[in-house]
Design an enzyme around this catalytic site. Structure first.
Site, PDB file in Angstrom:
ATOM      1  N   HIS A 247       0.832  -1.221   0.000  1.00  0.00           N
ATOM      2  CA  HIS A 247       0.000   0.000   0.000  1.00  0.00           C
ATOM      3  C   HIS A 247       0.863   1.266   0.000  1.00  0.00           C
ATOM      4  O   HIS A 247       0.429   2.308   0.487  1.00  0.00           O
ATOM      5  CB  HIS A 247      -0.956   0.035   1.198  1.00  0.00           C
ATOM      6  CG  HIS A 247      -1.687  -1.251   1.431  1.00  0.00           C
ATOM      7  ND1 HIS A 247      -2.898  -1.532   0.848  1.00  0.00           N
ATOM      8  CD2 HIS A 247      -1.345  -2.345   2.159  1.00  0.00           C
ATOM      9  CE1 HIS A 247      -3.289  -2.744   1.231  1.00  0.00           C
ATOM     10  NE2 HIS A 247      -2.358  -3.259   2.007  1.00  0.00           N
TER      11      HIS A 247
ATOM     12  N   GLU B  93       9.544   8.460 -16.924  1.00  0.00           N
ATOM     13  CA  GLU B  93       8.155   8.884 -17.157  1.00  0.00           C
ATOM     14  C   GLU B  93       7.707   8.553 -18.584  1.00  0.00           C
ATOM     15  O   GLU B  93       6.568   8.139 -18.819  1.00  0.00           O
ATOM     16  CB  GLU B  93       8.019  10.385 -16.910  1.00  0.00           C
ATOM     17  CG  GLU B  93       8.159  10.747 -15.438  1.00  0.00           C
ATOM     18  CD  GLU B  93       8.234  12.250 -15.241  1.00  0.00           C
ATOM     19  OE1 GLU B  93       7.231  12.938 -15.464  1.00  0.00           O
ATOM     20  OE2 GLU B  93       9.316  12.744 -14.884  1.00  0.00           O
TER      21      GLU B  93
ATOM     22  N   SER C  22      14.465  21.681 -16.040  1.00  0.00           N
ATOM     23  CA  SER C  22      13.243  22.433 -16.306  1.00  0.00           C
ATOM     24  C   SER C  22      13.615  23.730 -16.996  1.00  0.00           C
ATOM     25  O   SER C  22      14.671  24.301 -16.740  1.00  0.00           O
ATOM     26  CB  SER C  22      12.544  22.722 -14.972  1.00  0.00           C
ATOM     27  OG  SER C  22      11.720  23.860 -15.090  1.00  0.00           O
TER      28      SER C  22
ATOM     29  N   LYS D 258      15.697  21.962 -10.883  1.00  0.00           N
ATOM     30  CA  LYS D 258      15.053  20.681 -11.189  1.00  0.00           C
ATOM     31  C   LYS D 258      15.938  19.687 -11.920  1.00  0.00           C
ATOM     32  O   LYS D 258      16.724  20.042 -12.772  1.00  0.00           O
ATOM     33  CB  LYS D 258      13.801  20.930 -12.046  1.00  0.00           C
ATOM     34  CG  LYS D 258      12.681  21.622 -11.287  1.00  0.00           C
ATOM     35  CD  LYS D 258      11.962  20.673 -10.358  1.00  0.00           C
ATOM     36  CE  LYS D 258      11.045  19.899 -11.168  1.00  0.00           C
ATOM     37  NZ  LYS D 258       9.844  19.469 -10.886  1.00  0.00           N
TER      38      LYS D 258
END
Ligand code: ARG
Length: 458
Positions: A155, A289, A276, A282
């Site tokens: 979980h 992804e 970024s 970043k």
């Protein structure tokens, strides 16, 4: 005039030509198409169905066309529809009437069924090579981390301590099954359909077994309607690839989580991260992804194929021309994702201290504390309740099981003594899970050796 234009009085509308032409994508099958035609021509000559000299000239010219395509000297024509008719047209342009004999005893329906099978057989081997490399790299990462302790989750809540090896090896097991699924798909794709004709075979005395042998097929299809009209092997391939993408996608999801500041279990190499355009600080896990995102594309290809096939009466229908883009897209996606994924994993830094530290919070050793009570005579259900009370006590006092005093332990159960501290050290908790299939430092070494042997056999 089109190669099939005999019974037509008008030419097709140019928009229609564009609509039904598949050359823009099926030109990828040029090699399979020519190799198949060479075997067919050789068989026609051997069987005396066409003159031997004609069969030889056809084979020689097809080889020249193949070399010219590979040298970039051939321009395909949309009006010639697909790769099959483009190549036949070029052949006829080069050797005239002799070239017109090639298509004897054959239809584009069995021709395309052959080409796509040959293509899939080649691609399965290439994907398996890439996947084998992925498994080798992961097994090496596992070998370097048999002592690296981290929390295991259920979980997405810290559950029990494990070794990082154990986590990595879970994925190796999935990839082993993915590999075997591809081997199975290969077996069922390995049937040679030429001789099926358009749907009802042919009256010529073809030697189908000879063609199968020439082209490296282990079997021939045994029903001409089935031979031209099923694409289950395409669906099976894209299904196996969808499962493989699902596994990659889950792993990427973990890489994304682990590389966040919140986890900080790993750091991705700069070469596999991006920045970024606005936020200077970043460093984003874009590769992971994208692999996660591209999984949707492969599932989409699978759904497209299923839907395309579901209502087709036997035998061939033009709908089936849609099989190719779905198969190509799935194959291309996997072949891009696997090497990027593998390199990303190979170059990441593993923050062992952070992983270890995370096992300290979240009471990952609570089960082991309960097991200690059981070994000291307390029934498991009671032990569970006692440790539950201790955990609540720790939460209220902002501490953890390792740091409680013996008095605090004994206040909840008099059974506790000094030995509990050693039993709930996370290293101990992991080492004690030494059953086959468990996360212990000792067992993962064994599994790594099993995997090394497996990787030698494939
Ligand atoms: N381009 C077609 C395909 O990909 C080849 C077979 C065409 N056959 C036909 N009868 N129209 O399926």
């Amino acid at each position: 005039m089109k190669l099939w234009g005999g019974r037509f009085t008008k030419s097709t509308n140019s928009f229609t030509d564009h609509f039904h032409s598949s050359i823009s994508f099926d030109q990828r099958l040029y090699k399979e198409d020519i190799t198949g035609s060479i075997a067919h021509a050789a068989m026609l000559g051997k069987q005396g169905i066409i003159p031997k000299e004609d069969a030889e000239l056809i084979q020689k010219t097809l080889k020249e066309i193949l070399a010219d395509i590979e040298a970039g000297k051939v321009a395909f024509d949309e009006k010639a529809e697909d790769i099959h008719m483009n190549i036949e047209t070029i052949l006829i342009e080069r050797i005239g009437d002799v070239g017109k004999r090639l298509h004897t005893g054959r239809s584009r329906n069995d021709q395309v069924a052959l080409d796509i099978r040959m293509y899939i057989k080649t691609e399965i081997k290439e994907i398996q090579t890439l996947l084998k490399n992925t498994m080798m790299i992961l097994n090496q990462i596992a070998a370097k981390n048999t002592e690296t302790i981290m929390p295991g989750y259920t979980h997405l809540q810290r559950a029990q301590p494990i070794t990082f090896s154990h986590h990595i090896l879970a994925y190796v097991e999935m990839f082993k099954r993915d590999y075997e699924r591809l081997t199975d798909t290969y077996k069922r794709t390995n049937y040679m359909p030429l001789g099926s004709g358009a749907l009802a075979s042919t009256t010529y005395p073809l030697d189908r077994d000879f063609v199968a042998k020439q082209l490296g097929f282990d079997n021939i299809t045994l029903n001409s309607m089935d031979g031209v009209s099923d694409r289950d092997f395409c669906i099976e391939l894209v299904s196996a690839l969808s499962i493989l993408m699902m596994h990659l996608s889950r792993f990427c999801e973990e890489v994304i989580l682990w590389s966040s500041h919140e986890f900080h279990f790993i750091e991705l190499d700069d070469a596999y991260s991006t920045g970024s355009s606005i936020m200077p600080q970043k460093k984003n896990p874009d590769m992971a992804e994208l692999i996660r995102g591209k999984t949707g594309r492969v599932y989409g290809n699978l759904m497209g194929l299923f839907t395309m096939m579901k209502g087709l009466p036997l035998a061939y229908n033009k709908d089936m021309q849609e099989d190719k883009e779905a198969v190509f897209s799935a194959v291309d996606t996997i072949k891009m994702c696997l090497p990027v994924f593998t390199a990303m994993m190979e170059t990441m830094t593993i923050c062992k201290q952070n992983m270890y530290h995370a096992t300290k919070g979240g009471f990952t050793n609570a089960t082991d504390a309960a097991d200690w009570l059981v070994k000291n005579g307390v029934p498991f259900r009671d032990a569970h309740a006692i440790i539950g009370q201790l955990v609540l006590y720790c939460i209220n006092h902002n501490t953890n099981l390792d740091d409680l005093t013996l008095q605090e332990y004994q206040a909840i159960s008099p059974v506790f003594n000094e030995t509990v501290y050693d039993a709930i050290r996370v290293e101990k908790c992991v080492a004690a899970r030494n059953v086959k299939g468990g996360p212990s430092q000792e067992y993962v070494q064994k599994l790594i050796a099993i995997n090394d042997d497996y990787l030698k056999t494939i």
